[in-house]
Design a protein around this motif. Structure first.
Motif, PDB file in Angstrom:
ATOM      1  N   PRO A   1      42.353  76.372  97.773  1.00 22.21           N
ATOM      2  CA  PRO A   1      41.183  75.732  97.015  1.00 22.21           C
ATOM      3  C   PRO A   1      39.758  75.865  97.562  1.00 22.21           C
ATOM      4  O   PRO A   1      38.846  76.474  96.826  1.00 22.21           O
ATOM      5  N   THR A   2      39.879  75.881  98.746  1.00 24.22           N
ATOM      6  CA  THR A   2      38.571  76.406  99.670  1.00 24.22           C
ATOM      7  C   THR A   2      38.310  77.764  99.543  1.00 24.22           C
ATOM      8  O   THR A   2      37.004  78.248  99.087  1.00 24.22           O
TER       9      THR A   2
ATOM     10  N   VAL B   1      38.631  79.705  96.484  1.00 28.27           N
ATOM     11  CA  VAL B   1      38.129  79.510  95.487  1.00 28.27           C
ATOM     12  C   VAL B   1      36.273  79.273  95.564  1.00 28.27           C
ATOM     13  O   VAL B   1      35.594  80.058  94.698  1.00 28.27           O
ATOM     14  N   GLY B   2      36.136  78.369  96.397  1.00 31.39           N
ATOM     15  CA  GLY B   2      34.698  78.086  96.412  1.00 31.39           C
ATOM     16  C   GLY B   2      33.842  79.251  97.358  1.00 31.39           C
ATOM     17  O   GLY B   2      32.697  79.599  97.008  1.00 31.39           O
TER      18      GLY B   2
ATOM     19  N   LEU C   1      33.542  81.953  94.995  1.00 32.58           N
ATOM     20  CA  LEU C   1      32.276  81.278  93.832  1.00 32.58           C
ATOM     21  C   LEU C   1      31.021  81.634  94.406  1.00 32.58           C
ATOM     22  O   LEU C   1      30.180  82.208  93.581  1.00 32.58           O
TER      23      LEU C   1
ATOM     24  N   GLU D   1      47.849  72.384  94.586  1.00 26.98           N
ATOM     25  CA  GLU D   1      46.519  72.976  94.926  1.00 26.98           C
ATOM     26  C   GLU D   1      46.514  74.630  94.595  1.00 26.98           C
ATOM     27  O   GLU D   1      45.447  74.978  94.156  1.00 26.98           O
TER      28      GLU D   1
ATOM     29  N   GLU E   1      46.102  74.871  90.708  1.00 23.04           N
ATOM     30  CA  GLU E   1      44.820  74.530  90.345  1.00 23.04           C
ATOM     31  C   GLU E   1      43.829  75.707  90.738  1.00 23.04           C
ATOM     32  O   GLU E   1      42.936  76.165  90.067  1.00 23.04           O
ATOM     33  N   ALA E   2      44.081  76.242  92.015  1.00 20.28           N
ATOM     34  CA  ALA E   2      43.225  77.154  92.534  1.00 20.28           C
ATOM     35  C   ALA E   2      43.368  78.668  92.006  1.00 20.28           C
ATOM     36  O   ALA E   2      42.277  79.203  91.673  1.00 20.28           O
TER      37      ALA E   2
ATOM     38  N   MET F   1      41.760  78.474  88.385  1.00 25.10           N
ATOM     39  CA  MET F   1      40.474  78.542  88.446  1.00 25.10           C
ATOM     40  C   MET F   1      39.784  79.726  88.973  1.00 25.10           C
ATOM     41  O   MET F   1      38.962  80.299  88.380  1.00 25.10           O
TER      42      MET F   1
ATOM     43  N   TRP G   1      37.593  82.410  86.250  1.00 25.78           N
ATOM     44  CA  TRP G   1      35.963  82.716  86.545  1.00 25.78           C
ATOM     45  C   TRP G   1      35.871  84.155  87.239  1.00 25.78           C
ATOM     46  O   TRP G   1      35.086  84.435  87.687  1.00 25.78           O
TER      47      TRP G   1
ATOM     48  N   LEU H   1      29.220  71.095  89.587  1.00 27.49           N
ATOM     49  CA  LEU H   1      30.610  71.560  88.932  1.00 27.49           C
ATOM     50  C   LEU H   1      31.442  70.270  88.767  1.00 27.49           C
ATOM     51  O   LEU H   1      31.327  69.326  89.468  1.00 27.49           O
TER      52      LEU H   1
ATOM     53  N   ASP I   1      31.508  73.775  84.033  1.00 28.41           N
ATOM     54  CA  ASP I   1      32.488  73.097  83.508  1.00 28.41           C
ATOM     55  C   ASP I   1      33.826  73.799  84.379  1.00 28.41           C
ATOM     56  O   ASP I   1      34.005  74.902  84.312  1.00 28.41           O
ATOM     57  N   THR I   2      34.616  72.744  84.691  1.00 31.47           N
ATOM     58  CA  THR I   2      36.075  73.184  85.434  1.00 31.47           C
ATOM     59  C   THR I   2      36.980  72.598  84.471  1.00 31.47           C
ATOM     60  O   THR I   2      37.064  71.970  83.607  1.00 31.47           O
ATOM     61  N   PRO I   3      38.068  73.367  84.761  1.00 35.40           N
ATOM     62  CA  PRO I   3      39.450  72.580  84.259  1.00 35.40           C
ATOM     63  C   PRO I   3      39.696  71.232  85.008  1.00 35.40           C
ATOM     64  O   PRO I   3      39.150  71.017  85.915  1.00 35.40           O
TER      65      PRO I   3
ATOM     66  N   SER J   1      40.860  69.831  87.308  1.00 37.86           N
ATOM     67  CA  SER J   1      41.645  70.243  88.643  1.00 37.86           C
ATOM     68  C   SER J   1      41.014  69.642  89.774  1.00 37.86           C
ATOM     69  O   SER J   1      40.096  70.316  90.140  1.00 37.86           O
ATOM     70  N   GLU J   2      40.960  68.463  90.009  1.00 31.34           N
ATOM     71  CA  GLU J   2      40.183  67.870  90.919  1.00 31.34           C
ATOM     72  C   GLU J   2      40.257  68.346  92.299  1.00 31.34           C
ATOM     73  O   GLU J   2      39.527  68.756  93.070  1.00 31.34           O
ATOM     74  N   ALA J   3      41.646  68.787  92.987  1.00 29.93           N
ATOM     75  CA  ALA J   3      41.757  69.377  94.084  1.00 29.93           C
ATOM     76  C   ALA J   3      41.007  70.933  94.102  1.00 29.93           C
ATOM     77  O   ALA J   3      40.362  71.184  95.102  1.00 29.93           O
ATOM     78  N   ALA J   4      40.929  71.534  93.108  1.00 33.72           N
ATOM     79  CA  ALA J   4      40.293  72.914  93.158  1.00 33.72           C
ATOM     80  C   ALA J   4      38.805  72.675  92.917  1.00 33.72           C
ATOM     81  O   ALA J   4      37.946  73.548  93.425  1.00 33.72           O
ATOM     82  N   ILE J   5      38.320  71.532  92.207  1.00 35.64           N
ATOM     83  CA  ILE J   5      36.827  71.454  92.020  1.00 35.64           C
ATOM     84  C   ILE J   5      36.460  71.101  93.551  1.00 35.64           C
ATOM     85  O   ILE J   5      35.211  71.696  93.961  1.00 35.64           O
TER      86      ILE J   5
ATOM     87  N   GLY K   1      37.749  71.955  96.066  1.00 35.22           N
ATOM     88  CA  GLY K   1      38.005  73.080  97.180  1.00 35.22           C
ATOM     89  C   GLY K   1      36.742  74.185  96.892  1.00 35.22           C
ATOM     90  O   GLY K   1      36.204  74.770  97.812  1.00 35.22           O
ATOM     91  N   ALA K   2      36.407  74.268  95.769  1.00 31.91           N
ATOM     92  CA  ALA K   2      35.554  75.327  95.194  1.00 31.91           C
ATOM     93  C   ALA K   2      33.981  74.458  95.726  1.00 31.91           C
ATOM     94  O   ALA K   2      33.293  75.488  96.320  1.00 31.91           O
ATOM     95  N   ALA K   3      33.952  73.337  95.899  1.00 32.65           N
ATOM     96  CA  ALA K   3      32.461  72.740  96.362  1.00 32.65           C
ATOM     97  C   ALA K   3      32.787  73.060  97.929  1.00 32.65           C
ATOM     98  O   ALA K   3      31.703  73.356  98.400  1.00 32.65           O
TER      99      ALA K   3
ATOM    100  N   ILE L   1      43.176  62.825  93.678  1.00 32.83           N
ATOM    101  CA  ILE L   1      43.871  64.087  93.628  1.00 32.83           C
ATOM    102  C   ILE L   1      42.915  65.120  94.420  1.00 32.83           C
ATOM    103  O   ILE L   1      43.430  66.435  94.840  1.00 32.83           O
TER     104      ILE L   1
ATOM    105  N   GLN M   1      41.291  68.155 100.143  1.00 31.30           N
ATOM    106  CA  GLN M   1      40.125  69.066 100.330  1.00 31.30           C
ATOM    107  C   GLN M   1      38.914  68.221 101.001  1.00 31.30           C
ATOM    108  O   GLN M   1      38.305  68.862 101.789  1.00 31.30           O
TER     109      GLN M   1
END
Lengths: 343, 333
Positions: A144-145, A147-148, A151, A175, A178-179, A182, A186, B32, B60-62, B64-68, B70-72, B94, B98
């Motif tokens: 997941p990290t 992905v960020g 991004l 994870e 999800e990753a 995502m 994107w 996000l 907007d995200t799916p 997917s709290e873990a991926a949110i 992680g993305a952050a 969730i 991360q």
């Protein structure tokens, strides 16, 4: 029972090209560099093991001996300013990404001059300026990290690409799902590299994963997937390069499974009760380094003497790194609280 | 507060204004989360922001709290300043790996060579009839994780100033918004301003007992103080605002003055932040000034129930604070 549906591969044209063509196309220096890095990884980990046995190491370690083609072949496909994020079995990626061997060894030994000043250890070596955004110790956490990171690259319109390494054990985490979803929606510039060394600690990937090969998972995320012989450094390079350049063109992520084998136990305490010695011995016959050396010699890219020189220099570099790291100062426990938060 | 450009807006509008003004100022700030774009967020906090900033920065995200998270985390590692929204604080479970194992650890674990400047915005707390999985106050978990800061504003003014500070902070900051406060109004300057994290504020001065509160418990404590004042009991109400870092000096000074302290929070009592506050006081010089035992008034050790009466009974209400503070003020006199 549904029949197996072949999954999309990165580019059907590149796969049959094979090692022989690559041996002609790649500059000799690049091929020699690949061999050098593979040897450095092998000797680094053998030295790490030796230091551990001698009682000089406080923590744990996860050795990737036998998997050197996976890390080197993948990272060889990157430009110098591209990025990686990886996992606890990460010595190989770190060395392939160009880490300083002494600072790596110093981190392994918990010294102040180590990459993380002795705060991270073997499982968490990061070299941010060198594009190694760190190894994570919780299986799958880097995904997941990643992905960020990708991004941020996309939002800044950067030409850089990220390789996200993880093991076969990570693909059954929520994870992961999800990753990858995502990253796919994107179209992020990341290539997911699953290093399938066949065991998640003791759990066989063949038993723990409902679908084989693991690259079939890519279908679920509408991204290209490819399983590659992870002990063939040129095959890994070839597939990774196709995925990296695709990502760089803005066409989104891909999923690569480097099928390989972990010679050593999961960590220092493994008694190998979940597999046979015969299996281990069989895979040792497929040593990625011996195989690559033979290929280079047979194709007259390098002479046997040149190969031996590269090998000997790698061994010396590791010896020197260990000697220097061993005399590095220990970190001080004073005022550690001040490091927890950034100013 | 009578600055020329100050007007009354809601807590929710103050949060939105902080986000909007910081995004105008700093292109590395982006949002996000789930349904924050065209929908405007489950509570409407980001309504209208998609139109101004577009789908890349109001992302907007799916689900997917873990991926949110992680993305952050990953974007922050790269020097962006993401503000992620977790629709209800309960859903942060969730994303815990991360936040706790990545975002909070990366700086220290990598020898101080990275930082994670991100904000986790999330509506917390009960009172909306949403029951056990949409009403929790989970701050204690995060306070116990080195590497994360925790902020819980009680007023529109603080919501704006603390959120701006959180966005500019170079660390992961958990920003707890209370659902019941979203519609409350207060004076807020139009200009950008930030309130340093780690500064409590004395909301009401008093001599008889100190009440430590944060988030929705601040207006409840002030209402209780008003009622007790009519009985001749004067409470000193401290709004902690930032739980980590914690303004220990303001707490210790107040308790040393009044000699009595009531700690109020909505989260369940056992293992709650109140225990830590009690320990901070007991270990400080304020201990010598205590005229009565330190008292806690917290949420009961139960999941938040659905029924209105049961829900009210689960967490401290004004009348509970009145009763507890009255008893404390009279204890041993």
């Amino acid at each position: 029972m549904t029949e197996f549906v072949p999954h999309p591969i990165l580019d059907p044209a590149v796969i049959p090209r094979g090692s022989q063509q690559l041996l002609r196309e790649l500059p000799k220096e690049r091929l020699a560099w690949m061999l050098q890095k593979m040897c450095e990884i092998r000797y680094f980990e053998e030295k790490a093991e030796e230091l551990y046995v001698r009682g000089l190491v406080h923590g744990t370690m996860h050795l990737s001996i036998g998997q050197e083609a996976s890390s080197v072949g993948s990272i060889a496909a990157l430009r110098p300013d591209d990025l990686i994020i990886h996992h606890h079995r990460g010595h190989g990626h770190t060395i392939a990404k160009g880490a300083d061997l002494k600072r790596m060894m110093a981190e392994f030994l918990g010294k102040e001059c180590g990459y993380c000043r002795g705060r991270g250890g073997s499982m968490h070596i990061a070299d941010i300026p060198g594009g190694n955004l760190g190894a994570t110790g919780v299986v799958g956490s880097g995904i997941p990290t990643a992905v960020g990171i990708a991004l941020a690259l996309q939002m800044r319109r950067s030409p850089q690409v990220l390789l996200a390494f993880f093991g076969d054990g990570a693909v059954n985490l929520g994870e992961f799902h999800e990753a990858l979803n995502m990253a796919a929606i994107w179209k992020l510039p990341v290539v997911f590299i699953c290093e399938n060394n066949q065991y998640g600690m003791s759990g066989p990937a063949k038993v723990m994963c409902a679908v084989q090969p693991l690259s079939v998972r890519a279908i679920a995320y509408n991204m290209p997937g490819q399983t590659v012989d992870g002990n063939d450094v040129l095959a890994v390079y070839q597939v990774t390069q196709a995925a990296v350049e695709r990502a760089r063109r803005g066409e989104g992520p891909a999923f690569i499974e480097n099928y390989t084998y972990r010679w050593r136990g999961h960590s220092k305490s493994d008694r190998n009760v979940y597999r046979t010695q015969a299996e281990i011995d069989e895979w040792k016959q497929r040593c990625p380094i011996a195989r690559f050396k033979q290929l280079l010699i047979e194709a007259h890219v390098l002479t046997p003497e040149e190969v031996e020189t590269i090998d000997a220099q790698a061994k010396m570099a590791i010896e020197r790194a260990a000697e220097e790291a061993l005399v590095c100062p220990e970190p001080s426990p004073e005022n550690l609280e001040a490091e927890v938060y950034a100013p | 507060m009578s600055e020329p450009n100050t007007r009354e807006i809601t807590y929710l509008e103050a949060v939105r204004e902080a986000l909007t003004q910081e995004m105008r100022r700093d292109p590395s700030v982006f949002l996000l989360g789930e349904d924050i774009g065209v929908y405007g967020g489950a509570f409407g906090v980001t309504r209208g922001m998609l139109e101004e900033f577009g789908p890349e920065r109001v992302r907007d995200t799916p689900i997917s709290e873990a991926a949110i998270a992680g993305a952050a985390t990953g974007a922050a590692l790269m020097g962006m300043r993401p503000v992620m929204e977790i629709m209800f604080m309960d859903f942060i479970t969730i994303a815990m790996n991360q936040l706790v194992n990545q975002a909070a650890k990366i700086r220290f674990m990598f020898g101080g060579k990275a930082s994670i400047p991100m904000v986790i915005r999330t509506p917390a707390g009960s009172g909306t009839g949403a029951a056990a999985q949409h009403c929790q106050s989970l701050e204690a978990w995060f306070i116990n994780v080195p590497g994360i800061k925790v902020v819980a504003p009680a007023t529109p003014y603080d919501a704006k100033g603390l959120l701006i500070a959180a966005i500019r902070d170079n660390n992961p900051v958990l920003f707890m918004e209370h659902k019941l406060l979203y519609r409350t109004k207060g004076p807020v300057p139009e200009e950008l301003y930030s309130i340093p994290l780690g500064q409590a504020v004395v909301r009401r001065e008093g001599r008889d007992a100190t009440v430590l509160a944060y988030s929705v418990m601040v207006p409840r404590a002030l209402e209780a103080a008003e009622q007790l004042s009519r009985e001749g009991i004067e409470l000193e109400v401290i709004d902690l605002r930032s739980l980590k870092p914690l303004d220990q000096a303001t707490i210790v000074a107040s308790v040393s003055k009044t000699g009595r302290v009531l700690i109020v929070h909505e989260a369940p009592r056992t293992g709650g932040f109140g225990g830590e506050l009690a320990a901070v006081i007991a270990e400080s010089e304020a201990f010598d000034y205590l005229d009565a035992p330190i008292r806690r008034l917290a949420g009961r050790d139960i999941p938040i129930p659905y029924n209105r009466t049961l829900e009210r009974a689960a967490v401290p209400q004004v009348e509970d604070i009145v009763a507890a503070a009255r008893a404390l003020a009279q204890e041993g006199r």
